[in-house]
Design a protein around this motif. Structure first.
Motif, mmCIF file in Angstrom:
data_model
loop_
_atom_site.group_PDB
_atom_site.id
_atom_site.type_symbol
_atom_site.label_atom_id
_atom_site.label_comp_id
_atom_site.label_asym_id
_atom_site.label_seq_id
_atom_site.Cartn_x
_atom_site.Cartn_y
_atom_site.Cartn_z
ATOM 1 N N TRP A 102 0.887 -1.167 -0.028
ATOM 2 C CA TRP A 102 0.143 -0.120 0.025
ATOM 3 C C TRP A 102 0.682 1.199 -0.240
ATOM 4 C CZ3 TRP A 102 0.562 3.354 4.166
ATOM 5 C CH2 TRP A 102 1.273 2.944 5.184
ATOM 6 N N LYS A 103 2.215 1.098 0.400
ATOM 7 C CA LYS A 103 2.871 2.173 0.460
ATOM 8 C C LYS A 103 3.325 2.857 -0.885
ATOM 9 C CE LYS A 103 5.257 0.602 4.848
ATOM 10 N NZ LYS A 103 6.360 0.464 5.496
ATOM 11 N N THR A 104 3.430 1.800 -1.861
ATOM 12 C CA THR A 104 3.871 2.352 -3.237
ATOM 13 C C THR A 104 2.861 2.053 -4.231
ATOM 14 O OG1 THR A 104 4.764 0.076 -3.506
ATOM 15 C CG2 THR A 104 6.077 1.700 -2.668
ATOM 16 N N ALA A 105 1.654 1.751 -3.883
ATOM 17 C CA ALA A 105 0.429 1.388 -4.865
ATOM 18 C C ALA A 105 0.039 2.811 -5.157
ATOM 19 C CB ALA A 105 -0.592 0.592 -4.299
ATOM 20 N N ASN A 106 -0.547 2.633 -6.529
ATOM 21 C CA ASN A 106 -1.190 3.856 -6.979
ATOM 22 C C ASN A 106 -2.769 3.686 -6.693
ATOM 23 O OD1 ASN A 106 0.938 5.281 -7.725
ATOM 24 N ND2 ASN A 106 0.967 4.197 -9.666
ATOM 25 N N PHE A 107 -3.577 4.704 -5.936
ATOM 26 C CA PHE A 107 -4.892 4.447 -5.596
ATOM 27 C C PHE A 107 -5.796 5.270 -6.595
ATOM 28 C CE2 PHE A 107 -2.852 2.940 -1.688
ATOM 29 C CZ PHE A 107 -3.783 1.707 -1.705
ATOM 30 N N LYS A 108 -6.872 5.063 -6.968
ATOM 31 C CA LYS A 108 -7.780 5.638 -7.880
ATOM 32 C C LYS A 108 -8.278 6.977 -7.008
ATOM 33 C CE LYS A 108 -11.979 5.420 -10.779
ATOM 34 N NZ LYS A 108 -13.088 4.465 -11.309
ATOM 35 N N LYS A 109 -8.520 8.177 -7.460
ATOM 36 C CA LYS A 109 -8.917 9.318 -6.579
ATOM 37 C C LYS A 109 -10.423 9.227 -6.321
ATOM 38 C CE LYS A 109 -5.520 12.494 -8.187
ATOM 39 N NZ LYS A 109 -5.123 13.871 -8.937
ATOM 40 N N PHE A 110 -11.012 9.691 -5.425
ATOM 41 C CA PHE A 110 -12.355 9.508 -5.102
ATOM 42 C C PHE A 110 -13.058 10.467 -5.813
ATOM 43 C CE2 PHE A 110 -10.819 7.187 -1.366
ATOM 44 C CZ PHE A 110 -11.557 6.184 -1.402
ATOM 45 N N ASN A 111 -14.153 10.413 -6.345
ATOM 46 C CA ASN A 111 -15.009 11.415 -6.884
ATOM 47 C C ASN A 111 -16.169 11.810 -5.942
ATOM 48 O OD1 ASN A 111 -16.492 13.361 -8.417
ATOM 49 N ND2 ASN A 111 -17.031 11.794 -10.270
ATOM 50 N N PHE A 112 -16.104 12.738 -5.255
ATOM 51 C CA PHE A 112 -16.937 13.134 -4.392
ATOM 52 C C PHE A 112 -18.330 13.760 -4.651
ATOM 53 C CE2 PHE A 112 -13.007 13.027 -1.755
ATOM 54 C CZ PHE A 112 -13.388 12.190 -0.907
ATOM 55 N N GLU A 113 -18.301 14.207 -6.085
ATOM 56 C CA GLU A 113 -19.454 14.545 -6.496
ATOM 57 C C GLU A 113 -20.189 13.507 -7.408
ATOM 58 O OE1 GLU A 113 -18.135 17.686 -9.360
ATOM 59 O OE2 GLU A 113 -17.421 18.879 -7.962
ATOM 60 N N ALA A 114 -19.908 12.356 -7.534
ATOM 61 C CA ALA A 114 -20.706 11.257 -7.945
ATOM 62 C C ALA A 114 -21.689 10.900 -7.239
ATOM 63 C CB ALA A 114 -19.707 9.898 -8.319
ATOM 64 N N GLU A 115 -23.137 10.498 -8.079
ATOM 65 C CA GLU A 115 -23.876 10.192 -7.014
ATOM 66 C C GLU A 115 -23.959 8.709 -6.359
ATOM 67 O OE1 GLU A 115 -27.703 10.504 -9.591
ATOM 68 O OE2 GLU A 115 -27.351 12.770 -9.540
ATOM 69 N N GLY A 116 -24.117 8.455 -5.404
ATOM 70 C CA GLY A 116 -24.222 7.023 -4.664
ATOM 71 C C GLY A 116 -25.094 6.021 -5.169
ATOM 72 N N VAL A 117 -24.860 5.111 -4.782
ATOM 73 C CA VAL A 117 -26.139 3.965 -5.088
ATOM 74 C C VAL A 117 -27.478 4.127 -4.376
ATOM 75 C CG1 VAL A 117 -26.765 1.418 -5.175
ATOM 76 C CG2 VAL A 117 -24.407 2.157 -5.678
ATOM 77 N N VAL A 118 -28.488 4.239 -4.934
ATOM 78 C CA VAL A 118 -29.717 4.395 -4.130
ATOM 79 C C VAL A 118 -30.045 3.137 -3.149
ATOM 80 C CG1 VAL A 118 -32.487 4.724 -4.364
ATOM 81 C CG2 VAL A 118 -30.685 5.669 -6.041
ATOM 82 N N PRO A 119 -29.996 3.605 -1.738
ATOM 83 C CA PRO A 119 -30.382 2.511 -0.826
ATOM 84 C C PRO A 119 -31.697 2.203 -1.069
ATOM 85 C CG PRO A 119 -30.598 4.477 -0.018
ATOM 86 C CD PRO A 119 -30.180 4.906 -1.476
ATOM 87 N N ALA A 120 -31.811 0.728 -0.619
ATOM 88 C CA ALA A 120 -32.843 -0.221 -0.852
ATOM 89 C C ALA A 120 -33.714 0.359 0.301
ATOM 90 C CB ALA A 120 -32.774 -1.559 -0.623
ATOM 91 N N SER A 121 -35.126 0.676 -0.086
ATOM 92 C CA SER A 121 -35.973 1.279 0.882
ATOM 93 C C SER A 121 -37.340 0.891 0.684
ATOM 94 C CB SER A 121 -36.013 2.812 0.983
ATOM 95 O OG SER A 121 -36.269 3.289 -0.390
#
Length: 398
Positions: A102-121
């Motif tokens: 994990w120290k040298t791995a490249n991580f995908k950036k988080f897109n905080f503007e993306a819509e999340g999965v609609v929760p079951a309700s």
């Protein structure tokens, strides 16, 4: 990019015709040369020179030139240039932590503007959505909602107080669900004096009626049934209204809840369905008042083309069926039943002689099926209901 036509120089030379005594005429030049201004402008435009805006607009109108936008892009190698595609890590897994990768791995950036999965309700059933719209219409018109928590009712409140004869076919087992245990209501559930007046008006009449001239059975009136209509609720509430402290006061009440009929199940009938009912109690009400009120009530639902047909009900006189023209079916369909409650029903309750009560009812399932385009009632209520469609059903506005 510039395109142009080269004009004919010789055609632009100015000349005159010299008179002559001979049959043929002679031509002579008046100027030494002609300057082709259009050609010079086209060459200037081609060379990238800017001309006057009006001149350019004139040339574009004459389609001698046109305006285009050219975009130029440059590409060069960046710091992370690679000929292979690297898979980016999306989560910190146990393997990455254990190995230290994990120290040298490249991580995908988080897109905080993306819509999340609609929760079951959960979701409201289409019947409940239409029911809520009806409730809003009633509240808007000043009605009070009646309590509807009595699914099991005695035959006294379900039939006898409504002046329905004990020998009426609707009270047979093939039309009504009778409760086997317990099978009868207790004595404290029936008002004694009111029961006596109901028994008397059935057997010998009163209040301008001769009654049914048939024996009235106390055992029959105590039998417990699954209520066949919400008018059983209206009967209880009207009795309380007539005997409230301070005497009778005009009132408007409604109820929307389940009723039960021992009917064969098909595409348009169920043994359990919902009924909408309203009552208006006041002095000197007339049939014209009822028709006018029905027109206002259904207009709030978007139903404006109404017809009324006289019919028979045991506890209303006069009685009317209500019809509306269905644009999809191209025919008149029944949408409800209505009438003025009989004196044989109201005056034993304790109402003053001048009080009249309007009553009407319709099913909740029929307008819901029309609104959502459902042709089989079993797809609306019961074990065949598609839960996915329930969640996707839109709210209805009348």
């Amino acid at each position: 990019m510039v395109g142009f036509k080269r004009p004919d120089r010789d055609s632009q030379r100015k000349c005159v015709v010299q008179p002559s005594t001979k049959d043929d005429s002679e031509h002579s030049e008046q100027v030494e040369s002609v300057v082709d201004e259009t050609e010079e402008h086209m060459l200037a435009i081609k060379g990238g020179k800017a001309l006057d805006a009006k001149v350019m607009a004139d040339y574009r109108k004459r389609k001698l030139c046109e305006k285009k936008k050219l975009l130029h892009f440059g590409i060069k190698k960046g710091e992370k240039f690679s000929t292979t595609i690297e898979a980016l890590e999306t989560d910190v897994t146990m393997e990455l932590l254990a190995s230290g990768a994990w120290k040298t791995a490249n991580f995908k950036k988080f897109n905080f503007e993306a819509e999340g999965v609609v929760p079951a309700s959960g979701a409201l059933h289409p019947l409940m959505k239409v029911r809520e719209e009806f409730r809003n219409i009633f509240f808007e018109m000043g009605f009070q909602e009646m309590p509807t928590n009595r699914f099991v009712e005695s035959a006294f409140w379900c039939f006898d107080t409504l002046f329905v004869p004990q020998q009426h076919p609707a009270r047979e087992a093939q039309d009504t669900f009778y409760v086997s245990s317990p099978s009868a209501a207790t004595d404290d559930g029936l008002p004694v004096e009111y029961l006596k007046r109901v028994k008397e008006v059935h057997e010998v009449g009163g209040y301008g009626s001769i009654g049914y001239r048939a024996p009235f059975s106390i055992e029959e009136t105590k039998r417990l049934v699954l209520r066949t209509h919400t008018t059983a609720i209206s009967s209880r509430m009207l009795y309380e209204l007539a005997n409230q402290p301070g005497g009778f006061k005009p009132a408007k009440m409604f109820s929307i809840d389940r009723v039960f009929r021992n009917e064969a199940v098909d595409a348009t009938h169920l043994a359990e369905f919902h009924q909408i009912e309203g009552v208006v109690a006041d002095y000197n009400l007339t049939l014209g008042d009822l028709i006018g009120f029905m027109e206002v009530f259904f207009a709030k639902m978007g139903v404006t083309d109404l017809r009324f047909k006289m019919t028979y009900n045991p506890y209303t006189e006069p009685s009317m069926e209500m019809y509306s023209y269905h644009q999809g079916l191209k025919k008149w369909v029944e949408i409800g039943n209505s009438g003025v409650f009989r004196p044989e029903m109201l005056e034993p309750m304790g109402f003053p002689p001048g009080v009249r009560v309007h009553g009407w009812g319709l099913s909740l399932e029929r307008p819901t099926m029309i609104r959502y385009g459902i042709s089989n009632i079993r797809e609306l209520l019961g074990h065949k209901v598609d839960l996915e469609n329930v969640g996707k059903a839109e709210a209805v506005r009348f």
